[in-house]
Each structure stands twice: as C-alpha cells, then as structure tokens.
Design a protein around this motif. Structure first.
Motif, PDB file in Angstrom:
ATOM      1  N   SER A  89       0.987   4.584  -2.912  1.00  0.00           N
ATOM      2  CA  SER A  89      -0.154   4.542  -3.826  1.00  0.00           C
ATOM      3  C   SER A  89      -1.435   4.899  -3.070  1.00  0.00           C
ATOM      4  O   SER A  89      -1.878   4.144  -2.204  1.00  0.00           O
ATOM      5  CB  SER A  89      -0.289   3.148  -4.465  1.00  0.00           C
ATOM      6  OG  SER A  89      -1.485   3.059  -5.224  1.00  0.00           O
ATOM      7  N   THR A 129       0.795  -1.234   0.000  1.00  0.00           N
ATOM      8  CA  THR A 129       0.000   0.000   0.000  1.00  0.00           C
ATOM      9  C   THR A 129       0.823   1.277   0.000  1.00  0.00           C
ATOM     10  O   THR A 129       0.284   2.343  -0.307  1.00  0.00           O
ATOM     11  CB  THR A 129      -0.930   0.029   1.229  1.00  0.00           C
ATOM     12  OG1 THR A 129      -0.144  -0.060   2.433  1.00  0.00           O
ATOM     13  CG2 THR A 129      -1.914  -1.114   1.183  1.00  0.00           C
ATOM     14  N   ARG A 182      -4.240   2.236  -3.816  1.00  0.00           N
ATOM     15  CA  ARG A 182      -4.169   1.003  -3.033  1.00  0.00           C
ATOM     16  C   ARG A 182      -4.469   1.267  -1.554  1.00  0.00           C
ATOM     17  O   ARG A 182      -5.065   0.430  -0.877  1.00  0.00           O
ATOM     18  CB  ARG A 182      -2.784   0.367  -3.195  1.00  0.00           C
ATOM     19  CG  ARG A 182      -2.555  -0.269  -4.562  1.00  0.00           C
ATOM     20  CD  ARG A 182      -1.377  -1.212  -4.535  1.00  0.00           C
ATOM     21  NE  ARG A 182      -0.130  -0.509  -4.283  1.00  0.00           N
ATOM     22  CZ  ARG A 182       0.675  -0.020  -5.228  1.00  0.00           C
ATOM     23  NH1 ARG A 182       0.333  -0.164  -6.509  1.00  0.00           N
ATOM     24  NH2 ARG A 182       1.791   0.591  -4.912  1.00  0.00           N
TER      25      ARG A 182
END
Length: 257
Positions: free
Chosen positions: A32, A29, A35
């Motif tokens: 991003s 994660t 994400r």
C-alpha cells in the motif's frame, strides 16, 4: 556454556519486541503506497539510517544534539544540586524562594524561547541554556528533598559528640540525599535531551531536532523515525553513564564514611 546460553537468551528476549515491531510494521505497510507514505516502511527506514551513517550527516547531527544535551545535563544537575543543598542550609531562604522555584520549574520552556534567542542567539549556547533550564529545577528539588529526609536523630548524635555542621552534612545529609540526587540525574537524562531538541526545534542549522523538523516538513517519515531512533540511542548512553556514576559515587561514599 551455561553462562553463554544465559547471555544469548537475554539478547534474544531483548531483541524480540523490536523484531515483532518491525514485522508488524512491514505487514501493515506492505502493498500500500498510501500506508507507506503515512507510516514509512522498514526498508525505507533502514535505507535512510544507512545513508545517514555512510554520508556522516546523521553522525554529525547526533554529535551536535548529544553535545548540547550532555553539557546542559552537567551544568544543570551540578548547579541545581548545589543550589538545593544551599537552600536546605538556609530554611528561611528556602521558604521564601519555594513559590518562585515552583513557578519557574512549572513554566513551559517554549515560553522562554523568545528571551533565550534574544539573549543567547540561535547557536550552540542557546541550546545548552535550554537543556540547563530543563534539568536544573529537578536537580534542585531532588537535592533539597533528599537533604530534608536526613535522620535528625543521627544528626543530633553527631553534634553531641562535637561534630560541626560540616561533619553532619558530610556524614548524614550527603548519604541520605544521594539516592534522591541520582534519581534526579536519571529523570534529567530525558529532560536534557528534550531541552536540546526543543532548542533545535526553535531555531537551528544542525542537530537531530533540525533533522526531524526538516524531514517532517518534507513528509519523510522514515527520516523522522531515524532522528527519533538516534535520540533514543543518546538516551540509552546517558542512562548507562548515570548508572555507572551512581555506582561509583556510592562506592566512594561508603569508603570515606
């Protein structure tokens, strides 16, 4: 020193999967926003967890769900076990009721949701009823099947020495079925929590099910995972309590035989 090192090793090996999970979660994660939105992040998860603990809201929701699950667990298991033993004592009744028990035990709880709301409202008692229904039929079948596994030769031996049915039940049936009953208790830990969760998911103003429902509606993934974590924490506590209960029951049973 050796015992201390052994204890530390157990804790390290036990924590290793969790550490690896958080590390992988962070790597997936980090960097991003997309994400992070879909999967949350370890940092946001810990912030949500600490905020819920410090404000008391998470502890309140955990207590509500835990109370519903524990009360439903106790009522469902005791009622189901007693009913299972009573059915074992009456073979004709057990044969007549077996199809109904299978049908009721197999029916999804959501099918009973409208009836439960009409009869018991949307408060605490409705969630307890759902937890009871989640656990009762498993406890019933475990007690009944355990009683059926009792050694008939040993039962006949006790009768030949003048023992009545109560003696047979206490000395043969109960010891034979205890393993089954405790196994049913262990299975019902998750089912009791599931019942309380489903009751809160149907309609509630507090509890972990309510927390997860609201957080999911707001796409707050870290808060959803906090709710899931606390449900798992409750499951660990209940499983530990059932283990302690099982050991104490076995010791007391051995001392009375």
């Amino acid at each position: 020193m050796k015992n201390l090192w052994r204890m530390v090793s157990v804790w390290v090996y036990g924590a290793l999967p969790l550490i690896l999970f958080f590390a992988a979660w962070y790597l997936v994660t980090s960097g991003s926003e997309r994400r992070t939105f879909f999967f949350g992040s370890p940092y946001l998860y810990l912030v949500s967890l600490l905020n819920g603990i410090l404000t008391g809201s998470l502890l309140k929701d955990t207590f509500v769900t835990g109370s519903e699950a524990v009360i439903g667990f106790l009522i469902g298991n005791v009622t189901g076990a007693v009913a299972g033993f009573m059915l074992w004592k009456s073979p004709k009744t057990s044969r007549a009721l077996r199809p109904y028990i299978i049908v009721l035990g197999s029916a999804p709880l959501f099918a009973f949701a409208p009836i439960i709301i009409i009869w018991f409202g949307t408060g605490f008692s409705a969630k307890v009823v759902v937890a009871v229904l989640s656990t009762m039929f498993v406890a019933l079948m475990q007690a009944f099947n355990g009683a059926e596994q009792a050694d008939p030769t040993l039962a006949e031996l006790i009768r030949s020495f003048g023992g009545n049915e109560n003696v047979v039940f206490r000395k043969v049936v109960i010891p034979s079925s205890l393993v089954w009953v405790i196994a049913g208790f262990r299975l019902n830990v998750g089912l009791a929590l599931l019942g309380a969760f489903l009751g809160e998911y149907i309609s509630s103003e507090a509890g972990l099910g309510h927390l997860i429902l609201v957080a999911g509606g707001l796409y707050n993934i870290p808060r959803v995972l906090v709710g899931v974590t606390m449900i798992g924490f409750l499951g660990l506590i209940l499983s530990w309590a059932v283990g302690v209960l099982g050991r104490n029951l076995r010791k007391r049973l051995v001392s009375t035989l």
